[in-house]
Design a protein around this motif. Structure first.
Motif, mmCIF file in Angstrom:
data_model
loop_
_atom_site.group_PDB
_atom_site.id
_atom_site.type_symbol
_atom_site.label_atom_id
_atom_site.label_comp_id
_atom_site.label_asym_id
_atom_site.label_seq_id
_atom_site.Cartn_x
_atom_site.Cartn_y
_atom_site.Cartn_z
ATOM 1 N N LYS A 1 0.856 -1.189 0.000
ATOM 2 C CA LYS A 1 0.000 0.000 0.000
ATOM 3 C C LYS A 1 0.888 1.233 0.000
ATOM 4 O O LYS A 1 1.911 1.241 0.669
ATOM 5 N N PRO A 2 0.508 2.306 -0.690
ATOM 6 C CA PRO A 2 -0.620 2.331 -1.614
ATOM 7 C C PRO A 2 -0.369 1.365 -2.776
ATOM 8 O O PRO A 2 0.775 1.126 -3.158
ATOM 9 N N TYR A 3 -1.435 0.809 -3.310
ATOM 10 C CA TYR A 3 -1.312 -0.182 -4.377
ATOM 11 C C TYR A 3 -0.901 0.448 -5.707
ATOM 12 O O TYR A 3 -0.376 -0.231 -6.579
ATOM 13 N N LEU A 4 -1.188 1.733 -5.859
ATOM 14 C CA LEU A 4 -0.950 2.420 -7.128
ATOM 15 C C LEU A 4 0.169 3.443 -6.977
ATOM 16 O O LEU A 4 0.110 4.307 -6.104
ATOM 17 N N THR A 5 1.180 3.329 -7.836
ATOM 18 C CA THR A 5 2.331 4.228 -7.767
ATOM 19 C C THR A 5 2.656 4.720 -9.175
ATOM 20 O O THR A 5 2.758 3.912 -10.106
ATOM 21 N N LYS A 6 2.840 6.034 -9.310
ATOM 22 C CA LYS A 6 3.290 6.547 -10.613
ATOM 23 C C LYS A 6 4.726 6.102 -10.845
ATOM 24 O O LYS A 6 5.582 6.261 -9.983
ATOM 25 N N PHE A 7 4.968 5.506 -12.020
ATOM 26 C CA PHE A 7 6.296 4.986 -12.333
ATOM 27 C C PHE A 7 7.004 5.812 -13.389
ATOM 28 O O PHE A 7 8.184 6.087 -13.271
ATOM 29 N N PHE A 8 6.305 6.132 -14.478
ATOM 30 C CA PHE A 8 6.951 6.777 -15.614
ATOM 31 C C PHE A 8 6.092 7.917 -16.131
ATOM 32 O O PHE A 8 4.861 7.850 -16.080
ATOM 33 N N ASP A 9 6.749 8.935 -16.677
ATOM 34 C CA ASP A 9 6.017 10.035 -17.313
ATOM 35 C C ASP A 9 5.386 9.584 -18.626
ATOM 36 O O ASP A 9 4.334 10.080 -19.015
ATOM 37 N N THR A 10 6.072 8.653 -19.319
ATOM 38 C CA THR A 10 5.581 8.214 -20.633
ATOM 39 C C THR A 10 5.703 6.698 -20.759
ATOM 40 O O THR A 10 6.513 6.059 -20.076
ATOM 41 N N VAL A 11 4.935 6.133 -21.681
ATOM 42 C CA VAL A 11 4.991 4.694 -21.945
ATOM 43 C C VAL A 11 6.335 4.313 -22.552
ATOM 44 O O VAL A 11 6.784 3.170 -22.429
ATOM 45 N N ASP A 12 7.020 5.268 -23.181
ATOM 46 C CA ASP A 12 8.332 5.005 -23.787
ATOM 47 C C ASP A 12 9.292 4.417 -22.742
ATOM 48 O O ASP A 12 10.020 3.460 -23.032
ATOM 49 N N ASP A 13 9.304 5.017 -21.543
ATOM 50 C CA ASP A 13 10.244 4.565 -20.510
ATOM 51 C C ASP A 13 9.923 3.141 -20.059
ATOM 52 O O ASP A 13 10.827 2.346 -19.782
ATOM 53 N N TYR A 14 8.634 2.813 -19.971
ATOM 54 C CA TYR A 14 8.250 1.453 -19.590
ATOM 55 C C TYR A 14 8.722 0.447 -20.641
ATOM 56 O O TYR A 14 9.373 -0.553 -20.321
ATOM 57 N N LEU A 15 8.399 0.700 -21.895
ATOM 58 C CA LEU A 15 8.762 -0.233 -22.966
ATOM 59 C C LEU A 15 10.280 -0.351 -23.098
ATOM 60 O O LEU A 15 10.819 -1.453 -23.282
ATOM 61 N N LYS A 16 10.963 0.773 -22.978
ATOM 62 C CA LYS A 16 12.431 0.765 -23.070
ATOM 63 C C LYS A 16 13.028 -0.085 -21.946
ATOM 64 O O LYS A 16 13.905 -0.926 -22.193
ATOM 65 N N GLY A 17 12.545 0.103 -20.723
ATOM 66 C CA GLY A 17 13.037 -0.690 -19.588
ATOM 67 C C GLY A 17 12.814 -2.177 -19.799
ATOM 68 O O GLY A 17 13.716 -2.996 -19.583
ATOM 69 N N CYS A 18 11.617 -2.539 -20.253
ATOM 70 C CA CYS A 18 11.315 -3.956 -20.520
ATOM 71 C C CYS A 18 12.264 -4.539 -21.550
ATOM 72 O O CYS A 18 12.783 -5.654 -21.384
ATOM 73 N N LEU A 19 12.494 -3.801 -22.632
ATOM 74 C CA LEU A 19 13.332 -4.306 -23.720
ATOM 75 C C LEU A 19 14.801 -4.429 -23.309
ATOM 76 O O LEU A 19 15.516 -5.292 -23.818
ATOM 77 N N ILE A 20 15.222 -3.598 -22.386
ATOM 78 C CA ILE A 20 16.592 -3.731 -21.862
ATOM 79 C C ILE A 20 16.666 -4.951 -20.941
ATOM 80 O O ILE A 20 17.551 -5.803 -21.081
#
Length: 198
Positions: free
Chosen positions: A145-164
């Motif tokens: 808790k809290p269950y929801l946390t802001k992680f990234f400003d844009t989806v680009d950072d999420y996809l980039k992190g996954c691909l790395i």
């Protein structure tokens, strides 16, 4: 296939989706993931399919998520992008059986009306969501808790992190996990990576 023998061999696919070489670099990683697991590549998603999903949701997807889908489909990025029939408002996931849902905090409840899931984190019940208005990326963690946390400003950072991070599977070198983590920490920050990965 991508061969990794040292930290410099790890491919950073893009800074932002739409960069000059983003398609070439992303394709290399996605093809290597598919090859590594003996999977077929996914077909690109049509503009019509995306529009149908946006109509169902009543809001637009992040622009660069649409561009990714139109280019690579619902590709294996090392994490599970949801099929379009699974993409939904997270407030609706437990609406039929709220007793099985999380005991959301007051802080969570302010965000709940805006978040739409689009990725399952390794099938463990955690999800990545985008904010319907700001298009920022939030993490739903069913353990904390809290269950929801802001992680990234844009989806680009999420996809980039996954691909790395997906490149961890391209080498038997035990150091590779440390190399990819160091790279993503440099690109994002340590607190985000620790919550994401641990």
């Amino acid at each position: 296939m991508i061969e990794i023998h040292k930290k410099d061999d790890i491919l950073i696919p893009f800074n932002k989706i739409g960069d000059p070489d983003w398609k070439i670099n992303t394709k290399k990683i996605i093809e290597a993931i598919a090859d590594n697991f003996g999977d077929d590549l996914k077909k690109p998603v049509s503009k019509e399919e995306i529009l149908a999903l946006e109509t169902k949701l009543g809001t637009a997807l992040p622009e660069n998520l649409k561009l990714f889908y139109e280019t690579f489909g619902i590709a294996d990025i090392g994490e599970q992008l949801q099929d379009f029939e699974e993409v939904d408002w997270i407030k609706d996931i437990w609406s039929d059986a709220p007793q099985y849902g999380p005991d959301f905090t007051e802080e969570d409840k302010l965000l709940l009306p805006y978040l739409i899931s689009f990725s399952d984190y390794l099938g463990n019940g955690n999800m990545f969501c985008f904010h319907s208005e700001t298009k920022e990326i939030y993490y739903y963690d069913h353990d904390d808790k809290p269950y929801l946390t802001k992680f990234f400003d844009t989806v680009d950072d999420y996809l980039k992190g996954c691909l790395i991070f997906a490149q961890n599977d391209f080498s038997d070198d035990k150091e590779i996990d440390n190399w990819t983590e160091e790279i993503v920490i440099d690109l994002l920050d340590e607190k985000t990576v620790k919550k994401w990965r641990y």
